[in-house]
Enzyme design. Structure first.
Site, mmCIF file in Angstrom:
data_model
loop_
_atom_site.group_PDB
_atom_site.id
_atom_site.type_symbol
_atom_site.label_atom_id
_atom_site.label_comp_id
_atom_site.label_asym_id
_atom_site.label_seq_id
_atom_site.Cartn_x
_atom_site.Cartn_y
_atom_site.Cartn_z
ATOM 1 C CE LYS A 119 -4.282 -2.078 1.348
ATOM 2 N NZ LYS A 119 -5.428 -2.155 2.262
ATOM 3 N NE ARG A 160 -7.563 -8.813 -0.059
ATOM 4 C CZ ARG A 160 -7.224 -7.905 -0.966
ATOM 5 N NH1 ARG A 160 -6.324 -6.971 -0.661
ATOM 6 N NH2 ARG A 160 -7.757 -7.917 -2.175
#
Length: 339
Positions: free
Chosen positions: A281, A316
């Site tokens: 991210k 994840r």
């Protein structure tokens, strides 16, 4: 009177005290101290005896398997985006053949669950028509479910997409909106007795990074997840079928993300398995200088290790092999002296 929240200070070392400690989520972690939070007050460390009984019960209760996957250690959810525009791997796995090959590779590398998404939810992304989303995910899920034993999760906000995905073989519904976007989605999951993942997101993907603000990010996210759990239970989804996700990067700034990652054990108090997705991210790139998403693997693995060390049950990730190797080493180090 203000409400109290308790974050267990999770440990894995030996010896475990015979008295005055409890397991965390029925797993190998344990705690005998917790951080107590009250809005407007400074956090304070308290003993187990000072933790309210209902919190002790929820923190320590074993978590049920998710889609047949035991929650006895940190499990890996491998990301498979069948989109043209996802921030990290958009366009790479749009064909069923390419997606199936990647799913095989993820499982061989150590993934316990495959999460298939057909709508990019990167910051600024626009909603995808449901017909287009179904066309992307349905054939891929059908191919994976036919040939691979690992359970498939469908990453969607839409009930019609979830229905098509479940009919094709998906066994878990992962909703980034926390079951706010489509009121029919929770009812569908209850009717099918499906496990679900409830995520916190501030706003919509198109606008979620436009100056998100919180009174207290840890407690605000906790309160949202708790409210959604109670709503899902009222609809008919038992708590044992609910996974919670604090939503790293979804309507959060750098300091919000770091606070959530550093204190994620607070969410054991919800009595559900916890999922964390920080893989590749933007905040990882900002902190490390890795501008390309594909260069953020080391920072992403560090995030996975940080939350696994707090007893999180699912991470994840894109980089499954690297994460699996790191978790294997973490477990070996944590287990030293116990055998």
């Amino acid at each position: 009177m203000s409400r109290s929240y308790y974050r267990p200070l999770v440990r894995f070392d030996a010896p475990v005290p015979e008295h005055g400690s409890l397991p965390v989520a029925g797993g190998p972690g344990w705690f005998h101290l917790a951080v107590k939070y009250e809005r407007g007050q400074r956090p304070e460390t308290v003993s187990l005896e000072e933790v309210q009984q209902d919190w002790r019960d929820r923190i320590s209760a074993p978590r049920a398997p998710v889609s047949g996957v035991a929650m006895d250690r940190c499990r890996i959810m491998g990301i498979l985006n069948v989109t043209p525009d996802s921030f990290s791997d958009g366009g790479q796995f749009q064909s069923s053949a390419a997606a199936l090959n990647h799913a095989r590779a993820l499982v061989e590398a150590g993934a316990d669950i495959i999460d298939v998404g057909g709508e990019s939810t990167r910051p600024g992304a626009l909603a995808v028509p449901r017909e287009a989303e179904i066309a992307r995910v349905e054939p891929v899920i059908r191919a994976i479910a036919t040939e691979i034993a690992a359970p498939v999760s469908i990453d969607t906000r839409k009930s019609v997409v979830a229905e098509a995905a479940v009919d094709a073989g998906a066994r878990l519904v992962n909703d980034i909106s926390g079951f706010v976007y489509d009121p029919m989605l929770a009812r569908f999951c209850a009717e099918r007795n499906l496990p679900v993942c409830v995520m916190h997101m501030m706003g919509e993907p198109e606008t979620m990074q436009d100056d998100p603000t919180f009174e207290d990010v840890l407690l605000d996210v906790y309160d949202f997840l708790e409210r959604q759990i109670l709503k899902l239970e009222d609809i008919g989804i038992p708590r044992k079928n609910i996974v919670v996700d604090p939503g790293i990067g979804f309507g959060k700034l750098m300091h919000h993300n770091l606070a959530l990652l550093g204190n994620v054990s607070l969410y054991h108090g919800l009595g559900c398995a916890i999922l964390v997705g920080a893989s590749r991210k933007g905040f990882v790139g900002k902190l490390t200088g890795a501008e390309k998403a594909t260069d953020r693997m080391p920072g992403s693995v560090a995030c996975a290790l940080a939350v696994a060390a707090q007893g999180v049950q699912i991470v994840r990730v894109h980089d499954v092999a690297e994460t699996a190797q790191a978790l294997t080493m973490l477990r070996a180090i944590q287990g030293r002296g116990k055998t």
